[in-house]
Design a protein around this motif. Structure first.
Motif, PDB file in Angstrom:
ATOM      1  N   GLY A   1       0.841  -1.168  -0.067  1.00  0.00           N
ATOM      2  CA  GLY A   1       0.085   0.134  -0.061  1.00  0.00           C
ATOM      3  C   GLY A   1       0.852   1.303   0.053  1.00  0.00           C
ATOM      4  O   GLY A   1       2.043   1.367   0.460  1.00  0.00           O
ATOM      5  N   VAL A   2       0.221   2.416  -0.499  1.00  0.00           N
ATOM      6  CA  VAL A   2       0.977   3.691  -0.576  1.00  0.00           C
ATOM      7  C   VAL A   2       0.149   4.924   0.119  1.00  0.00           C
ATOM      8  O   VAL A   2       0.729   5.864  -0.056  1.00  0.00           O
ATOM      9  CB  VAL A   2       1.319   3.963  -2.193  1.00  0.00           C
ATOM     10  CG1 VAL A   2       1.989   3.194  -2.522  1.00  0.00           C
ATOM     11  CG2 VAL A   2      -0.061   3.974  -2.908  1.00  0.00           C
ATOM     12  N   GLY A   3      -0.747   4.632   0.874  1.00  0.00           N
ATOM     13  CA  GLY A   3      -1.646   5.687   1.268  1.00  0.00           C
ATOM     14  C   GLY A   3      -1.054   6.612   2.312  1.00  0.00           C
ATOM     15  O   GLY A   3      -1.053   7.521   2.562  1.00  0.00           O
ATOM     16  N   GLU A   4       0.051   5.730   3.109  1.00  0.00           N
ATOM     17  CA  GLU A   4       0.865   6.566   4.029  1.00  0.00           C
ATOM     18  C   GLU A   4       2.138   6.455   4.025  1.00  0.00           C
ATOM     19  O   GLU A   4       2.951   6.978   4.666  1.00  0.00           O
ATOM     20  CB  GLU A   4       0.313   5.801   5.429  1.00  0.00           C
ATOM     21  CG  GLU A   4      -1.067   5.793   5.857  1.00  0.00           C
ATOM     22  CD  GLU A   4      -1.411   4.739   7.028  1.00  0.00           C
ATOM     23  OE1 GLU A   4      -1.638   5.140   7.947  1.00  0.00           O
ATOM     24  OE2 GLU A   4      -1.719   3.514   6.579  1.00  0.00           O
ATOM     25  N   VAL A   5       2.597   5.923   2.839  1.00  0.00           N
ATOM     26  CA  VAL A   5       4.127   6.002   2.659  1.00  0.00           C
ATOM     27  C   VAL A   5       4.979   7.137   2.784  1.00  0.00           C
ATOM     28  O   VAL A   5       6.114   7.265   3.013  1.00  0.00           O
ATOM     29  CB  VAL A   5       4.433   4.973   1.522  1.00  0.00           C
ATOM     30  CG1 VAL A   5       3.836   5.900  -0.040  1.00  0.00           C
ATOM     31  CG2 VAL A   5       5.934   4.502   1.212  1.00  0.00           C
ATOM     32  N   SER A   6       4.383   8.222   1.951  1.00  0.00           N
ATOM     33  CA  SER A   6       5.277   9.468   1.830  1.00  0.00           C
ATOM     34  C   SER A   6       5.263  10.473   2.919  1.00  0.00           C
ATOM     35  O   SER A   6       5.837  11.474   2.767  1.00  0.00           O
ATOM     36  CB  SER A   6       4.691  10.097   0.437  1.00  0.00           C
ATOM     37  OG  SER A   6       3.146  10.608   0.577  1.00  0.00           O
ATOM     38  N   LEU A   7       4.102  10.236   3.930  1.00  0.00           N
ATOM     39  CA  LEU A   7       3.915  11.166   4.709  1.00  0.00           C
ATOM     40  C   LEU A   7       5.472  11.527   5.654  1.00  0.00           C
ATOM     41  O   LEU A   7       5.893  12.704   5.794  1.00  0.00           O
ATOM     42  CB  LEU A   7       2.900  11.017   5.980  1.00  0.00           C
ATOM     43  CG  LEU A   7       1.677  11.344   5.146  1.00  0.00           C
ATOM     44  CD1 LEU A   7       1.072  10.308   4.391  1.00  0.00           C
ATOM     45  CD2 LEU A   7       0.558  12.265   6.111  1.00  0.00           C
ATOM     46  N   GLY A   8       6.004  10.703   6.416  1.00  0.00           N
ATOM     47  CA  GLY A   8       7.140  10.536   7.158  1.00  0.00           C
ATOM     48  C   GLY A   8       8.563  11.168   6.163  1.00  0.00           C
ATOM     49  O   GLY A   8       9.048  12.043   6.837  1.00  0.00           O
ATOM     50  N   PRO A   9       8.625  10.524   4.992  1.00  0.00           N
ATOM     51  CA  PRO A   9       9.743  11.050   4.368  1.00  0.00           C
ATOM     52  C   PRO A   9       9.512  12.389   3.840  1.00  0.00           C
ATOM     53  O   PRO A   9      10.492  13.246   3.870  1.00  0.00           O
ATOM     54  CB  PRO A   9       9.634  10.067   2.925  1.00  0.00           C
ATOM     55  CG  PRO A   9       9.051   8.923   3.743  1.00  0.00           C
ATOM     56  CD  PRO A   9       8.174   9.296   4.524  1.00  0.00           C
TER      57      PRO A   9
END
Length: 700
Positions: free
Chosen positions: A658-666
């Motif tokens: 999944g990718v829904g949350e992958v980019s927030l921390g980075p």
């Protein structure tokens, strides 16, 4: 075929008919417990089904999030819909195709291996047979269990998976009219619950005679500290609620020290320590040390449309429409509060304004149920106000992360991290509790109990263990009694943990005198991790000179250390405030079902992270939430959105993640590091507002 009866389930149904229906000629209906929140999940699942069935995409219809029809699949949470539901749909679709082939072969007295399919028809030696999927469907036992033996199509034969068709219903969503706020059943009434001025306030006397006498006011509900109104129209309801607020005598809670900040409260309450990872030798690490503390405030979901729910109570049971992410859990708690069997409660998902996490949707639905019991047979619609949304919805926990790390000879020799937070999970039913405002206020014994977080490597510990090759000691301090209503918000603890980890990685790189990208690559043996960092750096022109007054920063993580990989680069300019100019990202989600859908999800996560990093913090006075309007809780505006570029690295040989949350921390890490490069001063406390920038410069 009859819908499968709703009942609590420990896992997804293994009955073929729970997943597919061929009652309508020319259409295969896919049934899923997952719901559409703008992430494109229904399109992706339709693609998987169409691929396995050799059907065009428009031949796959979908029923989503209907507890009376859909298979139980838990909630639409954790960036796991494609990762978990995708294989289930693929397996069920392959089983359906195999059974259809066998039925057609039996009719034609040939071997199933001699037949092929295309667009719902059967072929033998290239010649069409007279039967279709729908003419033989009646000969299939849809009640039989899925065997799991049907072969699935290999990735090198995919035609629909890997393409990027338009999301299902996108045009309708752009034009409006499909959202829960637009649903208007015949005879619909309007209701609302009055929330207390403070969560711990108690309702005393109520002088509501004048409110009850208003034309169009049909009922005033009072149960303990719960009070609400049902009216014939929205305008009457709005006026009645204003008058009711003045008529209520709320008894204040114990004295509230309004000078305490959220972070003061986080530190002052007792924490329960647990060690998440403990590698040997960390405490004795030699080299140059970095000691840093990073913080994240209390934040909200910031959904543009306020929460809404509709309920009808009649002798047959209760019907509910909600934009909840957890329709089955909501159904179970409604049944529990009303004393009905779960098969007499039906919850149907309807589109909301967009939200990732546990916002007020479940509460609005429960509010509608509690009010609708006073108006049997009439639909009652509850729509929260903006103030309700800002002060009553569950919020994302504040967090504090302390890291002590050492570097020698270009290598990290020791890393000690302590992350402190409240709970990140209080959805309906979690920890055995109702966890909804209405029942907690009513005199029914459904009060909120002591908080409990998710297990290790989830909740506040999500991504607390860094993916980098280095000795680590990681401790979680869980604060179980924070006086705020906390629950799931997109990426949970990963946002703050990755923000801190990536900031310290840059600080260590500076100590070592090594480029931040090269420093990270030197501590990563995972080739997929290295690939996304190298790709994001290349997209951004990392090695090129930065414009004057600007800074580039990079952030990286693999979500949960088991999901998708993402690296983000941000370009900022800083004078008195941070101007976010451009962002680039590379993402590896294994097999890319719908690449453009992945891009949209990653872009959305980057922009929400930017809003959190630069603007968002729930205003408080001690334990009192004070926001009334968007002015009090600003979010990133359209004018502030930077140019964004996302590159998807598809790996057909790998499972989809999944990718829904992958980019927030980075993204937060990239912005924080870019600000440090541009300003020459590191800001470790979020959000990085104009005031924080000015303070950092003045105190440097």
């Amino acid at each position: 075929m009859k819908p499968e009866a709703a009942s609590p389930s420990p896992g997804p149904s293994r009955r073929l008919g729970a997943w597919f229906d061929l009652a309508e000629p020319g259409i295969v209906t896919l049934k899923t417990g997952k719901v559409e929140l703008g992430q494109g999940i229904l399109t992706a699942l339709r693609q998987i089904a169409a691929e396995e069935l050799d059907l065009p995409l428009d031949a796959i219809a979908v029923v989503s999030g209907d507890t009376a029809v859909s298979p139980f699949e838990g909630g639409t949470v954790g960036s796991m819909s494609v990762q978990v539901s995708g294989p289930l749909v693929r397996e069920a679709a392959a089983e359906l195709r195999q059974r259809l082939l066998r039925a057609a072969a039996m009719r034609s007295q040939v071997l199933a291996a001699e037949l092929t399919t295309a667009a719902g028809r059967f072929y033998r030696d290239g010649a069409p047979l007279g039967d279709t999927f729908w003419t033989v469907a009646g000969e299939i036992d849809f009640d039989a269990a899925i065997s799991g033996d049907a072969p699935v199509k290999p990735p090198d034969r995919y035609r629909i998976v890997g393409a990027s068709p338009r999301h299902a219903g996108l045009q309708d969503r752009l034009g409006g009219g499909v959202y829960i706020h637009d649903i208007a059943p015949a005879g619909m009434l309007h209701g609302r619950i009055l929330r207390p001025p403070h969560p711990q306030a108690r309702l005393g006397a109520v002088a509501a005679d004048k409110v009850a006498a208003m034309a169009g006011v049909l009922h005033i509900l009072r149960q303990g500290d719960l009070i609400g109104v049902i009216a014939a129209d929205e305008h009457t309801l709005s006026v009645a609620m204003e008058r009711l607020a003045r008529a209520c005598d709320w008894q204040p809670p114990q004295p509230n020290d309004r000078s305490r900040t959220v972070l003061d409260i986080l530190e002052q309450h007792a924490g329960q320590d647990s060690v998440i990872r403990d590698d040997p030798g960390v405490a004795d690490a030699a080299g140059d040390r970095v000691e840093a503390t990073y913080t994240k405030p209390l934040i909200g979901h910031g959904s543009i449309g306020p929460s809404c729910g509709i309920a009808v109570v009649d002798p047959d049971g209760i019907s509910v429409w909600s934009h909840s992410q957890s329709v089955f859990a909501l159904r179970d708690q409604i049944a529990r509060v009303t004393g009905l069997a779960v098969d007499r409660v039906r919850v149907r998902h309807a589109q909301g304004a967009g939200c990732y996490g546990h916002n007020g949707a479940d509460d609005a639905a429960m509010d509608a149920v509690l009010l609708a019991r006073a108006a049997p047979g009439r639909p009652v619609r509850v729509q929260w106000t903006r103030r309700d949304e800002l002060v009553s919805e569950p919020l994302g926990s504040p967090m504090r992360v302390r890291i002590v790390a050492s570097v020698a000879g270009g290598r990290i020799t020791g890393w000690e991290m302590e992350t402190r937070s409240g709970t990140h999970m209080r959805r309906p039913g979690w920890n055995g509790e109702i966890n909804l405002l209405g029942p907690a206020a009513a005199a029914g014994g459904w009060s909120f109990e002591r908080q409990k977080d998710l297990p290790a490597h989830n909740g506040g510990t999500k991504n607390a263990v860094a993916l980098y090759d280095m000795p680590q000691r990681v401790t979680h301090q869980f604060v179980s009694d924070l006086p705020f209503r906390l629950s799931a918000l997109r990426s949970l603890g990963a946002f703050a943990n990755v923000f801190a980890i990536e900031g310290v990685m840059d600080e260590l790189a500076d100590k070592a005198g090594i480029d931040p990208v090269a420093f990270r690559l030197a501590h990563l043996s995972d080739p997929r991790a290295r690939a996304v960092i190298e790709r994001a750096a290349a997209l951004s022109g990392w090695s090129d000179p930065c414009p004057p007054g600007c800074g580039l920063g990079l952030g990286f993580a693999r979500f949960k250390n088991t999901g998708s990989y993402c690296a983000v680069v941000a370009l900022v300019a800083v004078e008195e405030q941070v101007e976010l100019r451009r962002m680039w990202a590379a993402v590896d989600a294994g097999l890319a079902i719908n690449p453009e859908g992945i891009v949209a999800q990653v872009e959305g996560g980057m922009l929400q992270a930017a809003s959190w990093a630069l603007k968002e913090a729930v205003p408080t006075e001690g334990t009192l939430l004070t926001a009334e309007t968007w002015k009090d809780y600003p979010i990133l505006s359209f004018a502030e959105i930077p140019e964004v570029e996302v590159d998807v690295i598809s790996r057909p040989e790998e499972d989809s993640t999944g990718v829904g949350e992958v980019s927030l921390g980075p993204a937060a890490g990239a912005i924080g590091n870019a600000v440090a490069r541009a300003l020459g001063i590191r800001i470790r406390d979020l959000p990085m507002t104009r005031e924080r920038v000015v303070d950092a410069v003045m105190n440097s």
